[in-house]
Design a protein around this motif. Sequence first.
Motif, PDB file in Angstrom:
ATOM      1  N   GLU A  61       0.835  -1.196   0.000  1.00 16.54           N
ATOM      2  CA  GLU A  61       0.000   0.000   0.000  1.00 16.54           C
ATOM      3  C   GLU A  61       0.875   1.253   0.000  1.00 16.54           C
ATOM      4  OE1 GLU A  61      -3.490   1.985   2.856  1.00 16.54           O
ATOM      5  OE2 GLU A  61      -2.675  -0.013   3.287  1.00 16.54           O
ATOM      6  N   VAL A  62       0.407   2.296  -0.661  1.00 17.95           N
ATOM      7  CA  VAL A  62       1.118   3.571  -0.673  1.00 17.95           C
ATOM      8  C   VAL A  62       0.130   4.704  -0.452  1.00 17.95           C
ATOM      9  CG1 VAL A  62       0.970   3.765  -3.199  1.00 17.95           C
ATOM     10  CG2 VAL A  62       2.709   5.071  -1.955  1.00 17.95           C
ATOM     11  N   TRP A  63       0.542   5.671   0.362  1.00 15.04           N
ATOM     12  CA  TRP A  63      -0.225   6.894   0.565  1.00 15.04           C
ATOM     13  C   TRP A  63       0.477   8.012  -0.191  1.00 15.04           C
ATOM     14  CZ3 TRP A  63      -4.328   8.014   4.307  1.00 15.04           C
ATOM     15  CH2 TRP A  63      -4.919   6.848   4.817  1.00 15.04           C
ATOM     16  N   GLY A  64      -0.194   8.546  -1.203  1.00  8.64           N
ATOM     17  CA  GLY A  64       0.435   9.532  -2.067  1.00  8.64           C
ATOM     18  C   GLY A  64       1.392   8.835  -3.019  1.00  8.64           C
ATOM     19  N   GLY A  65       2.514   9.462  -3.285  1.00  5.42           N
ATOM     20  CA  GLY A  65       3.511   8.873  -4.175  1.00  5.42           C
ATOM     21  C   GLY A  65       3.937   9.788  -5.295  1.00  5.42           C
ATOM     22  N   ALA A  66       3.126  10.793  -5.617  1.00  7.86           N
ATOM     23  CA  ALA A  66       3.438  11.661  -6.754  1.00  7.86           C
ATOM     24  C   ALA A  66       4.663  12.522  -6.492  1.00  7.86           C
ATOM     25  CB  ALA A  66       2.234  12.543  -7.084  1.00  7.86           C
ATOM     26  N   VAL A  67       4.838  12.994  -5.258  1.00 12.31           N
ATOM     27  CA  VAL A  67       5.993  13.841  -4.945  1.00 12.31           C
ATOM     28  C   VAL A  67       7.279  13.033  -5.062  1.00 12.31           C
ATOM     29  CG1 VAL A  67       7.152  15.196  -3.159  1.00 12.31           C
ATOM     30  CG2 VAL A  67       4.684  15.402  -3.474  1.00 12.31           C
ATOM     31  N   ALA A  68       7.293  11.851  -4.454  1.00 17.01           N
ATOM     32  CA  ALA A  68       8.485  11.000  -4.524  1.00 17.01           C
ATOM     33  C   ALA A  68       8.815  10.639  -5.966  1.00 17.01           C
ATOM     34  CB  ALA A  68       8.275   9.729  -3.704  1.00 17.01           C
TER      35      ALA A  68
END
Length: 318
Positions: free
Chosen positions: A276-283
């Motif tokens: 599972e991932v919360w967000g991810g676009a910044v990374a």
Amino acid sequence: DEVATPTLTFAASCNPLLYEKARPVFIDSERETWNLDPNLIEDYLKDRARLNRLPKAVTVVHLFGQSARLQEVLDVCQRYEIPVLEDAAESLGARYHGKHPGTLGEVGAFSFNGNKIITGTSGGMLVAAHEDWIQKVRHWSTQARDPDPLGVNNYCHSECGYNYRMSNVIAGIVRGQLHVLDERVRQRRAVFDHYQGELEKVPGITPQPESQARLDSPSAETSRHTRWLSCFLVDEKEFGMTASDLIRFLDAANIEARPVWKPMHTQTLYQRLGSEVWGGAVAQDLHTRGICLPSSSSLSRTDQDRVIAAIREASSLR
């Protein structure tokens, strides 16, 4: 057990969760420090509290020589009584409001790998707020040998142990280098400052920001980035090529550069596990546009200028 951990990190930070049969939940970065986003941690813990399924721990990684916004993470984790484990492998010598990253959570881990700001070529260091935890780790790291009830030094074991230790030779080398840690930080920061000063007029390449966040006290020391690695972001439209193209261009000139870490939630291993991932676009954006330039403490000004000249040449090709 579920453990929250940054997605923007090296595999060594999260693979141990798999060793212990835990389930990582990856949390995105924020742009001020490129580290774990405290707001997403709060959203995640609220969600897990609602489900009555709080995680076993939250891990924080202080990337590239800069502390995360640690107090904000600690504050929200304390509300839910969740321990915070700090991976400070890349930030030895950094400051966070006058304190050392890696010493504010329940446990802090440091690395003396060959590329770190001081090195024994391998090994590391663990610090903790509880002495009994350290004693337990020492027990595990020396094959979990129990005291012999007969007093004759028989090899007694009641649980599985490991052989996770530095040699005494490496430990001595590292202890000697600790005396020059501040000097090494000054050298790394000088390398970064030279890059920044010479590249500020090159369009489309911008430095990783240094967090200037303060606590409530106006006298509190701002955070100090060690610039363990000199990191920049490349804007393809303004610079004329992608960060990946620039890395290849530098490689052709025999200059080694690296991308910013590839997010863990995009790695085949963790995708296969359905992590599972919360967000991810910044990374993902930091990885796509990020570049780490040569940053050794011993890098000569001549070699720094060669890197700068190559980047200017690459920019001129657009």
